[in-house]
Every structure is written in C-alpha cells, then in structure tokens.
Write a protein that holds these residues in place. Structure first.
Motif, PDB file in Angstrom:
ATOM      1  N   ASP A 174       4.407 105.823  51.211  1.00  0.00           N
ATOM      2  CA  ASP A 174       3.557 104.272  51.440  1.00  0.00           C
ATOM      3  C   ASP A 174       3.070 104.035  52.859  1.00  0.00           C
ATOM      4  N   LEU A 211       2.809 108.432  47.370  1.00  0.00           N
ATOM      5  CA  LEU A 211       2.250 106.856  47.637  1.00  0.00           C
ATOM      6  C   LEU A 211       2.214 105.945  45.930  1.00  0.00           C
ATOM      7  N   HIS A 263       2.083 103.529  44.418  1.00  0.00           N
ATOM      8  CA  HIS A 263       0.610 103.230  43.648  1.00  0.00           C
ATOM      9  C   HIS A 263      -0.524 102.803  44.003  1.00  0.00           C
ATOM     10  N   GLY A 264      -1.743 102.555  43.538  1.00  0.00           N
ATOM     11  CA  GLY A 264      -3.159 102.349  44.222  1.00  0.00           C
ATOM     12  C   GLY A 264      -3.350 101.361  44.930  1.00  0.00           C
ATOM     13  N   ASN A 307      -3.531  98.078  47.998  1.00  0.00           N
ATOM     14  CA  ASN A 307      -4.054  98.267  49.210  1.00  0.00           C
ATOM     15  C   ASN A 307      -2.871  98.367  50.108  1.00  0.00           C
ATOM     16  N   HIS A 327       0.131  99.320  49.728  1.00  0.00           N
ATOM     17  CA  HIS A 327       0.727 100.161  49.432  1.00  0.00           C
ATOM     18  C   HIS A 327       0.071 101.361  49.797  1.00  0.00           C
ATOM     19  N   ALA A 328      -1.002 101.857  49.335  1.00  0.00           N
ATOM     20  CA  ALA A 328      -1.810 102.899  49.834  1.00  0.00           C
ATOM     21  C   ALA A 328      -2.707 102.997  50.614  1.00  0.00           C
ATOM     22  N   ALA A 381      -3.658 105.201  53.436  1.00  0.00           N
ATOM     23  CA  ALA A 381      -3.595 106.707  53.503  1.00  0.00           C
ATOM     24  C   ALA A 381      -4.255 108.032  53.503  1.00  0.00           C
ATOM     25  N   ALA A 402       1.559 111.013  43.833  1.00  0.00           N
ATOM     26  CA  ALA A 402       0.635 108.711  43.443  1.00  0.00           C
ATOM     27  C   ALA A 402       1.329 108.899  42.170  1.00  0.00           C
ATOM     28  N   ARG A 449      -6.832 106.175  41.759  1.00  0.00           N
ATOM     29  CA  ARG A 449      -6.870 105.343  43.025  1.00  0.00           C
ATOM     30  C   ARG A 449      -6.458 105.578  44.213  1.00  0.00           C
ATOM     31  N   THR A 450      -5.932 106.357  44.368  1.00  0.00           N
ATOM     32  CA  THR A 450      -5.402 106.938  46.399  1.00  0.00           C
ATOM     33  C   THR A 450      -6.055 108.016  46.984  1.00  0.00           C
TER      34      THR A 450
END
Length: 786
Positions: A531, A564, A566-567, A569, A571-572, A575, A589, A594-595
C-alpha cells in the motif's frame, strides 16, 4: 573565527537534536562548563560550543509558541482575529495564517493572543489584515513523523504556530481597527495583477514565486518537475535571488558613480555601490514577504558588505564564518533548516572554486563553480531526504544564468513598471511568461531524461560528514596534505556496501501515512511496499511525501513488488506516483481494476521467497469474489522464527472465512490491525487466532472516524498484545532476526523525537521492555502475560 563559528554551530545543533528542552539544571551545568573553560586558558577556544548551546536554549525558551488550553482532539472554537500575510489558494481551498485576538470554546474565553494556520474551502476573497469572526475546528499541528518526510510541525513552530484547523460555517467581517499589513496587501495586489495576465497557469505560478514569494500557484506537477531536475531552489527566494539583486545594484551603481566625479569625490564609489546593493537586496526581501530565508540572506549580505565598507578582514573564510555566527545569533532554529546549509554550502563552493581557478576563461570558471556547488550540496540534499538528480549540474549550469540575467531581473522590472506604467509592466511580464513557458518545457524534457538517474543517497549524519570531508579535500588547493584521501572516502559512502541484512532477516516499517496505510518490508536484497497511502486532488500524495523519501533514506532505489491491498484511496491512492518516481518490477492487487492497469490479481496460494524469507497470500480465496474492503490482499511474511501479518481493510465477513480456512495458521508475532482498528473488523475470532505480540494501528491522529475503536483496542489488549499506533508513534520499525525473532520496535516520534513535535498521546509500547518485567508491564496494562 572559523573555529569558533564551527563550534558555535555544533552547540546550536546539539540543542536542536534534543527530544525535550532542558530545564533550570541545564543552565547550572552550562555556567560551570563556561566558567571552567574561561578559567583554564588552553581550553578557551572550545567556548564556542557551550555558548552556542546556551544561546540556542535561551532563544528556544523565549520563542516557544503559546500553548492554548484546549483539548488534544479537534475542538470547535469561536475566533476573532486578523488574516496575516498572503492567502494561498489551490483547488478552491484558501490557506492562511490567522492571528487570534479572542477565542472561546463556548464555556470559557481563551484570551491569550496566538496564531494558527487555517484552511477554508470555497472561501470568499480574503485580504491581508482583514479582521474576521469565524468558527474553526482546531487541533494541535501534527505532521508526518517518518524518516525523510518534511518536518511540517517544525516549519509551523518556527513561525510561532502550534495549531491548525479549518473554517466552518463561514465568517463575519469585523471593523478594521488599526491599519496594518500594508506590505502584505501591496504584495497581494501584485499577485492579483499577475493572476490577471493572459498567460499560462505555470507561468503565473513562477512569476508569483519569483516576485512576491508566493509558491501556492505552482502546480504539483511543476513542483515535481523542479525536484526531478534539481532546480527547486530557483523557486525559493533566498541567497541566490537576494544576492543577485544586491549584486546588480552594487555593480551598476558603482560603475555609474565612478563616472560622476563630483559625487565620487564626496562619497567613494565603493561605498555608494555597497549601500545601493544592500538597499536593492532589502527591497527584494520586503517584496518577498521578508521570510526567514530572505532574512538569513540579508544577514549574510550585510556582513559581506560591512567587511568591504569597513575594510576589515575580507578573507572569504572569515567573512563566511562571521555571517554563519550572525545568522545563528539571529535565528538559532535555522540550524535544522536545509535552506541554511544549502545557502552556506553553495557560497563556500563558489568561493572554493574561484580560489582554485583565479585566472581561467569565464566559461571554465562557470562550469567549475556549478560542478563545485552540485558536489557540495549533494550530501546536504541527500541527508535531508531530497532527491539528487544526476542531471542537476548540467541543468543548473544552463538555467542559473538564464534566471539570473533574464527571468529574475525581467520579472522585477515588470513589477516595478506595473506601478509606474501599468501597460508596460503587463507587457514585460507577458514576455517573461513566454520565456518561462519555454524553460518549463525544456525542464520537462530534462526530467524525462533524468528518470532513474539519481546520485547515491546518504542515509545518516556519519555518511554525510564523510562525504563532506571528501569533497572538501578534493576541492582543496593543489598540494594540500592527504588530498587524495577524498577518493576512497567518497567510494566508501556511495559504493554498494553489500547486503546489510543476513539471509532470513527482514525489517518491517509501518509508515506514518496519516489516515492511510503503507508498509515497507526489506530483506537482504529485495524491497516490498504494501500500500502507498492516499493521494488528493491537489496533487499531494503520501507516496511523494512519505514513501519515496523513506525508501531513499534506506538506500532502496527499486521496489521489487508493490502490493495494493484493495482500491480505496487511503491504500492505493499514491500507487501511480510511486511508480512514476521509482522503478516497480511487479504489482499485485486485491482490486486490479481500481488500482494500476497492469496489476496482477491477488489470490490465496500465491507465494514467493526472497533471501530465505517467505511471502504468502492468504486472502482473497478467488479473484473478484469480493469488492471494497473485503477484497483486501492479506499477506503473511515469515522467516520460520517470526511471522508478520498484513491485513489491509478486511472486515468481519472476510475474517470469519480466514479463521475457518486456517484456525491455527494465522498466529503471528506482529499484525497490522485490519481497517485501521475499525469497529467492523478485528472480530474476537480473528484476534484469538492471530494472538500477536504487537498489534499496530495505522491511523491518522485525531481522525474523524475515531480509529482505533475502543472495543477493538480492548480485544487486542485482552489477549496480551502490545498496541502501537502510528498516530502517536510515527513510523514504526521492527527488525525480525532469523534466530532471535522480533526485536523491540523503533518509533520515530519516540526515538527521534524533537522538542517542537506534538506529543499526540502516549506510545508506551515503543519503549523496550525486558522479558523480566514484561509480565508486570502487561499486567499494569490490564492484560495477561503471554
């Protein structure tokens, strides 16, 4: 003087490395030390160090921003006060300093004058000096406490600010009162006229930065372009700019004065030039808001000009040493600012290069000066966690003369013309803007060429000191003893030192990414980032502010795998910025859609081994079976002796599936608590199955969600876990040994604390506890010993 200046600086620096300000006992000790040095004549040259420490201590005790009697958590206050300085605007948000005359929390009046930094979304036009009555949600300033991250709290503290907040429910204008802020209003008016020019947004931002010192108009992309090419210093009005204005005034007035015999017979041209040069530098500093960097530059300039006027010792080293002491006398806290070291380092490099090449062609001197500046600033930039692009010497060699001879003088001339002949001023600034657009485009090409070409990082004071000594030796005059030792010293610092971790050892760093998550895992030869923390519409990203600077301080230039969870914001979000800045060899991911487009899907059963450390994905069971938090990639890291569990944002449903699939396979020594400690996660079944020694919350200080939840925290405490929170501890680092397992945590806000940092609560679990008193410590915490 040089020896005294060095020792005085070390004394000032020593005070600013302390976690807390000393009390009355320190003054007694200092008095004894100074008395002893004065009494014993051979030791008197060492007086500089205790005097520097004492002066810095006195200044720190007298200049502490006031502490307001409010709760640690955010609180709504009714405030009366005045807008101070320029108002920065970006993405519909206004940011400004507010000087409070009266404050109330509803129950009591807080009348002590104080200052805070406020933000205001969709604010109406604000003028410096405007008096307002408003309601703001206020909290103590709290920045990212992570190695390499910018010290936001220190920056505010040096401006006399301890608190930040945001405006709620608008504001009411108050009677103006006494006239004030005329210079700030004048600067704001200039900024408004620049904003009205029919030029590009980038050009407007650069013009505002170079004239009135307002960098709020520089977009995130443009700032990154300057960083990538090593030219950010051109946008900060400091020694280069003030020296340029003073130098132009000195040269032109001296030359003109000599052609007027009647004036020259009364006042020497040297004196007239020095006075006009100092006046030009002062005028530019006032136009730029008289910020701390411009004040330091003026002090340096004044010392040099006084030495010329009074015909004192004008040896460069003596003048520079005197200026150093004067700057630290005026502002001891400048010693922790990169700007001070960069300014004096650049001047020292220029003087050294000129001394080595006194009678060479101008182009050779220009090249030598730029190379010397780049070499000397390299360890300073690296030590402060700033990128050191390899193309920087070449780009600066071309850009500094252009800014010095074209952009800065033309911009200042345009501003002067705005007030005399406005159409002429606008025309001049429009021409300057066209030139700026060309230079910005060229910088973009240079930034693309420079991708991945960074000079080696220097990760500690010892390395920076060794590199500095090496460069001084190499820049010393021919015949200087042991000059050749500079080469092996540089090699010892910059060449790869081999694996710093043994096979089976690994380090885990839970970064202080605010209300977000980012974890860095290091093995002997590999780096994993789990992340990246959030990114925002303004262009700000914790990848740029926290993750990349941290990796550079660790000497890690490549991310072998980016996971990552999950998607979301938080956390990712960073990126894309991480991958744009550093090479990323593979991406995994929980929600590839979503990433990043090329990310592979996380699924149970994936595993790999680096340097005798095993990485295993435990969840999700099948690609795409869950969305959002429950799609989080759960990663288990183990060396056979100790285990770390990274859980992303999984909630109770995913936790039940994990526990059911492997009732005994989740036990870990360290867990990053699911979903920042939310009440929807950390079910009793998961907590019992993991039963860690350390449970780490990645949460923002005083976050609006109330994470970690009290009930969740009680569950982890009940099974004997020592809880750590990045909100109180800052970045948390754990060394996992292949033989002894998990070491004691190292926490940035505890082990590298500075006296100006906000406490943010206790971080007791950061303190080492021996096995003998561990049971007593846990019992005192209300938990059974494990």
């Amino acid at each position: 003087m040089l020896r005294f200046a060095v020792l005085f600086g070390l004394g000032v620096l020593g005070l600013h490395r302390l976690p807390d300000l000393p009390g009355a006992t320190a003054w007694v000790v200092l008095a004894i030390v100074v008395g002893g040095l004065v009494a014993y004549r051979p030791w008197r040259p060492a007086l500089g160090a205790p005097l520097g420490f004492a002066w810095a201590l006195l200044a720190a005790q007298l200049s502490q921003p006031p502490v307001v009697a409010i709760a640690e958590s955010p609180v709504d206050l009714a405030l009366d006060g005045r807008v101070v300085g320029l108002v920065g605007r970006r993405d519909a948000v206004a940011r400004f300093v507010f000087a409070v005359d009266r404050a109330s929390d509803g129950d009591r009046e807080l009348v002590r004058p104080w200052r805070l930094r406020l933000s205001w979304r969709d604010a109406p036009p604000l003028r410096p000096g405007e008096r307002l009555r408003l309601t703001a949600r206020v909290k103590p300033a709290h920045g990212y406490a992570s190695p390499g991250a910018w010290d936001y709290e220190g920056w505010l503290y040096r401006q006399g600010i301890r608190y930040t907040g945001y405006v709620r429910n608008g504001a009411t204008a108050l009677p103006a009162g006494a006239a004030c802020c005329r210079i700030a209003r004048w600067r704001a008016a200039i900024g408004t006229q620049i904003d009205g020019l029919p030029v590009s947004a980038d050009a407007r931002g650069v013009l505002r930065a170079l004239t009135v010192g307002d960098k709020s108009g520089l977009s995130a992309a443009l700032r990154q372009r300057f960083r990538d090419t090593g030219t950010s210093h051109l946008m900060a009005i400091s020694g280069l700019h003030i020296g340029l204005a003073a130098g132009l005034g000195l040269v032109f007035v001296t030359a003109a004065w000599r052609r007027m015999p009647r004036l020259a017979s009364r006042v020497p041209a040297r004196v007239a030039g020095a006075v006009c040069g100092a006046s030009a530098g002062l005028a530019y500093a006032v136009l730029a808001g008289f910020s701390l960097p411009t004040q330091r530059a003026l002090i340096m300039l004044s010392v040099a000009l006084l030495a010329i006027l009074l015909r004192r010792d004008t040896r460069p080293a003596a003048v520079l040493a005197t200026a150093w002491v004067c700057v630290l006398l005026y502002d001891p806290s400048a010693v922790v600012s990169a700007g001070l070291w960069l300014s004096f380092g650049a001047v020292a490099a220029i003087l050294g290069a000129l001394a080595l090449l006194p009678k060479r062609p101008a182009w050779q001197i220009a090249v030598a000066v730029q190379l010397a500046i780049s070499a000397v600033l390299w360890p300073i930039l690296a030590l402060w966690g700033m990128p050191v692009p390899g193309v920087s010497p070449l780009v600066n060699l071309l850009l500094v003369p252009l800014f010095a001879l074209l952009i800065v003088p033309g911009s200042l001339l345009g501003v002067v013309a705005l007030w005399i002949v406005p159409p002429l001023g606008r025309a001049l600034l429009t021409v300057e803007a066209a030139a700026i657009d060309v230079l910005v485009g060229a910088l973009g090409a240079a930034a693309r060429f420079a991708e991945g070409w960074m000079l080696p990082s220097v990760v500690d004071w010892a390395g920076a000191l060794a590199l500095g000594i090496a460069l001084l030796l190499l820049l010393a005059p021919r015949g200087f003893p042991l000059r050749w030792l500079g080469v092996p010293l540089i090699a010892a610092v910059v060449l790869p030192a081999g694996d710093t971790l043994a096979p089976g050892d690994f380090h885990v760093h839970v970064l202080d990414a605010g209300q977000g998550l980012s974890v860095v895992v290091e093995t002997a030869t590999h780096t994993l980032v789990y992340d990246t923390g959030p990114a925002y519409p303004s262009g700000f990203s914790t990848a740029d502010a926290v993750v990349v600077p941290f990796l550079r301080t660790r000497g890690r230039r490549v991310v072998d795998r980016l996971v990552l969870s999950h998607g979301d914001n938080d956390h990712a979000g960073g990126a894309a910025r991480l991958r744009a800045t550093l090479p990323v060899r593979a991406v995994l991911a929980g929600e590839p859609g979503r990433t990043l487009a090329d990310a592979q899907t996380c699924r149970r059963g994936q595993r790999w081994q680096w340097d005798d450390v095993e990485f295993r994905v435990l969840y999700p069971f099948a690609p795409g079976e869950r969305r959002g938090n429950d799609a989080s990639c759960v990663l288990r890291i183990s060396n056979g002796v100790a285990t770390v569990l990274l859980t992303g944002d999984i909630e109770s449903a995913a936790e039940r599936r994990l526990v059911a699939a492997a009732p005994t396979g989740l036990r870990s020594d360290v867990v990053v608590v699911p979903h920042h400690g939310s009440g929807t996660s950390s079910s009793q079944a998961l907590v019992a199955a993991v039963a860690p020694r350390y449970a780490i919350y990645a949460a923002g200080w005083a976050n609006r969600y109330g994470f970690p939840d009290d009930t969740v925290d009680a569950r982890w405490r009940a099974i004997g876990a020592r809880r750590l929170n990045t909100a109180q501890a800052g970045t948390i680092s754990l060394a996992i040994d292949a033989h002894s397992g998990v070491g004691f945590p190292r926490c940035q806000r505890v082990h590298n604390r500075r006296f100006w940092w906000h406490d943010g609560g206790t971080a007791d679990a950061c303190h080492a506890v021996s096995s003998a008193n561990r049971a007593a410590s846990l019992a005192a915490d209300g938990a059974p010993a494990m």
